[in-house]
Scaffold this motif. Structure first.
Motif, PDB file in Angstrom:
ATOM      1  N   SER A 123       0.833  -1.216   0.000  1.00  0.00           N
ATOM      2  CA  SER A 123       0.000   0.000   0.000  1.00  0.00           C
ATOM      3  C   SER A 123       0.863   1.260   0.000  1.00  0.00           C
ATOM      4  O   SER A 123       0.494   2.265  -0.608  1.00  0.00           O
ATOM      5  N   PHE A 124       2.019   1.207   0.656  1.00  0.00           N
ATOM      6  CA  PHE A 124       2.932   2.357   0.659  1.00  0.00           C
ATOM      7  C   PHE A 124       3.353   2.696  -0.774  1.00  0.00           C
ATOM      8  O   PHE A 124       3.227   3.839  -1.218  1.00  0.00           O
ATOM      9  N   TYR A 125       3.843   1.710  -1.500  1.00  0.00           N
ATOM     10  CA  TYR A 125       4.304   1.965  -2.867  1.00  0.00           C
ATOM     11  C   TYR A 125       3.140   2.278  -3.806  1.00  0.00           C
ATOM     12  O   TYR A 125       3.281   3.082  -4.727  1.00  0.00           O
ATOM     13  N   SER A 126       1.972   1.674  -3.547  1.00  0.00           N
ATOM     14  CA  SER A 126       0.789   1.961  -4.371  1.00  0.00           C
ATOM     15  C   SER A 126       0.394   3.430  -4.272  1.00  0.00           C
ATOM     16  O   SER A 126      -0.079   4.016  -5.249  1.00  0.00           O
ATOM     17  N   HIS A 175       2.268   5.779  -4.287  1.00  0.00           N
ATOM     18  CA  HIS A 175       3.243   6.576  -5.037  1.00  0.00           C
ATOM     19  C   HIS A 175       3.409   6.094  -6.477  1.00  0.00           C
ATOM     20  O   HIS A 175       4.479   6.229  -7.067  1.00  0.00           O
ATOM     21  N   GLY A 176       2.335   5.549  -7.042  1.00  0.00           N
ATOM     22  CA  GLY A 176       2.319   5.254  -8.467  1.00  0.00           C
ATOM     23  C   GLY A 176       2.751   3.864  -8.883  1.00  0.00           C
ATOM     24  O   GLY A 176       2.777   3.564 -10.075  1.00  0.00           O
ATOM     25  N   PHE A 177       3.082   3.001  -7.934  1.00  0.00           N
ATOM     26  CA  PHE A 177       3.456   1.635  -8.285  1.00  0.00           C
ATOM     27  C   PHE A 177       2.221   0.745  -8.259  1.00  0.00           C
ATOM     28  O   PHE A 177       1.350   0.907  -7.400  1.00  0.00           O
ATOM     29  N   GLU A 178       2.151  -0.173  -9.212  1.00  0.00           N
ATOM     30  CA  GLU A 178       1.068  -1.146  -9.264  1.00  0.00           C
ATOM     31  C   GLU A 178       1.658  -2.543  -9.200  1.00  0.00           C
ATOM     32  O   GLU A 178       2.678  -2.823  -9.851  1.00  0.00           O
ATOM     33  N   SER A 179       1.002  -3.414  -8.440  1.00  0.00           N
ATOM     34  CA  SER A 179       1.443  -4.805  -8.366  1.00  0.00           C
ATOM     35  C   SER A 179       1.227  -5.462  -9.719  1.00  0.00           C
ATOM     36  O   SER A 179       0.219  -5.224 -10.387  1.00  0.00           O
ATOM     37  N   ILE A 180       2.191  -6.283 -10.106  1.00  0.00           N
ATOM     38  CA  ILE A 180       2.075  -7.030 -11.355  1.00  0.00           C
ATOM     39  C   ILE A 180       2.421  -8.485 -11.084  1.00  0.00           C
ATOM     40  O   ILE A 180       3.078  -8.810 -10.096  1.00  0.00           O
ATOM     41  N   ASP A 181       1.970  -9.330 -11.962  1.00  0.00           N
ATOM     42  CA  ASP A 181       2.282 -10.750 -11.878  1.00  0.00           C
ATOM     43  C   ASP A 181       3.749 -10.955 -12.239  1.00  0.00           C
ATOM     44  O   ASP A 181       4.281 -10.256 -13.105  1.00  0.00           O
ATOM     45  N   GLU A 182       4.372 -11.904 -11.599  1.00  0.00           N
ATOM     46  CA  GLU A 182       5.790 -12.194 -11.870  1.00  0.00           C
ATOM     47  C   GLU A 182       6.029 -12.439 -13.358  1.00  0.00           C
ATOM     48  O   GLU A 182       7.051 -12.022 -13.911  1.00  0.00           O
ATOM     49  N   ASP A 183       5.080 -13.066 -14.030  1.00  0.00           N
ATOM     50  CA  ASP A 183       5.242 -13.368 -15.455  1.00  0.00           C
ATOM     51  C   ASP A 183       5.238 -12.108 -16.322  1.00  0.00           C
ATOM     52  O   ASP A 183       5.639 -12.162 -17.489  1.00  0.00           O
ATOM     53  N   SER A 184       4.769 -10.986 -15.765  1.00  0.00           N
ATOM     54  CA  SER A 184       4.764  -9.724 -16.514  1.00  0.00           C
ATOM     55  C   SER A 184       6.105  -8.995 -16.450  1.00  0.00           C
ATOM     56  O   SER A 184       6.298  -7.993 -17.148  1.00  0.00           O
ATOM     57  N   LEU A 185       7.004  -9.479 -15.603  1.00  0.00           N
ATOM     58  CA  LEU A 185       8.328  -8.851 -15.511  1.00  0.00           C
ATOM     59  C   LEU A 185       9.152  -9.161 -16.753  1.00  0.00           C
ATOM     60  O   LEU A 185       9.063 -10.264 -17.300  1.00  0.00           O
ATOM     61  N   PRO A 186       9.988  -8.215 -17.177  1.00  0.00           N
ATOM     62  CA  PRO A 186      10.942  -8.525 -18.248  1.00  0.00           C
ATOM     63  C   PRO A 186      11.884  -9.643 -17.773  1.00  0.00           C
ATOM     64  O   PRO A 186      12.166  -9.757 -16.574  1.00  0.00           O
ATOM     65  N   ASN A 187      12.359 -10.463 -18.678  1.00  0.00           N
ATOM     66  CA  ASN A 187      13.153 -11.640 -18.313  1.00  0.00           C
ATOM     67  C   ASN A 187      14.296 -11.378 -17.339  1.00  0.00           C
ATOM     68  O   ASN A 187      14.438 -12.122 -16.376  1.00  0.00           O
ATOM     69  N   PRO A 188      15.130 -10.346 -17.543  1.00  0.00           N
ATOM     70  CA  PRO A 188      16.238 -10.159 -16.589  1.00  0.00           C
ATOM     71  C   PRO A 188      15.752  -9.877 -15.165  1.00  0.00           C
ATOM     72  O   PRO A 188      16.365 -10.318 -14.196  1.00  0.00           O
ATOM     73  N   LEU A 189      14.641  -9.167 -15.049  1.00  0.00           N
ATOM     74  CA  LEU A 189      14.084  -8.884 -13.725  1.00  0.00           C
ATOM     75  C   LEU A 189      13.355 -10.103 -13.173  1.00  0.00           C
ATOM     76  O   LEU A 189      13.387 -10.355 -11.969  1.00  0.00           O
TER      77      LEU A 189
END
Length: 143
Positions: A101-104, A106-120
């Motif tokens: 909720s803290f990061y939310s 400030h503009g961050f949204e939770s994403i599914d791990e599969d949505s991360l770029p491969n290196p991340l």
């Protein structure tokens, strides 16, 4: 009244940042090639956050508010400063679950791990396989 100043850590002060992380956030190990932003309160270093570049992605990591400074809203003030000119659409962070909720705020949204770029995704998988309770989050610039 407190005087707050924000800025980029002078590379000559990297040993100070390393000492603070070692004392208060041992998993955080600042490196010379990272962009480290600071908040000083009344001329005393109070909070830091690091940005790592992994290929062409940026990962915000290692946010630290010194324990004796917590509860004064400094984390929110540092994040507001970052939103005003440092954070870019598509920056990422791996947030501890209880800080979602803290990061939310400030503009961050939770994403599914599969949505991360491969290196991340590889880095995230390594962190959570080590037992850390983390959420992948992506910054969405409202501008």
């Amino acid at each position: 009244m407190d005087t707050l100043n924000f800025g980029v850590l002078d590379p000559i002060k990297l040993p100070i940042a390393k000492k603070l992380y070692k004392a208060h956030y041992p998993a955080g190990k600042p490196k010379r090639d990272e962009r480290i932003l600071t908040l000083t309160r009344n001329q005393s270093l109070s909070a830091l956050v690091r940005f790592r570049t992994i290929e062409h992605y940026r990962l915000m990591t290692g946010m630290l508010v010194l324990p004796e400074q917590r509860g004064a809203g400094l984390g929110h003030q540092l994040m507001t400063y970052l939103e005003q000119g440092e954070l870019k659409d598509g920056d990422y962070c791996f947030a501890l679950s209880h800080l979602e909720s803290f990061y939310s705020q400030h503009g961050f949204e939770s994403i599914d791990e599969d949505s991360l770029p491969n290196p991340l995704k590889q880095l995230f998988s390594r962190y959570i396989s080590g037992g850390k309770s983390l959420l992948a989050m992506r910054y969405i610039d409202p501008r």
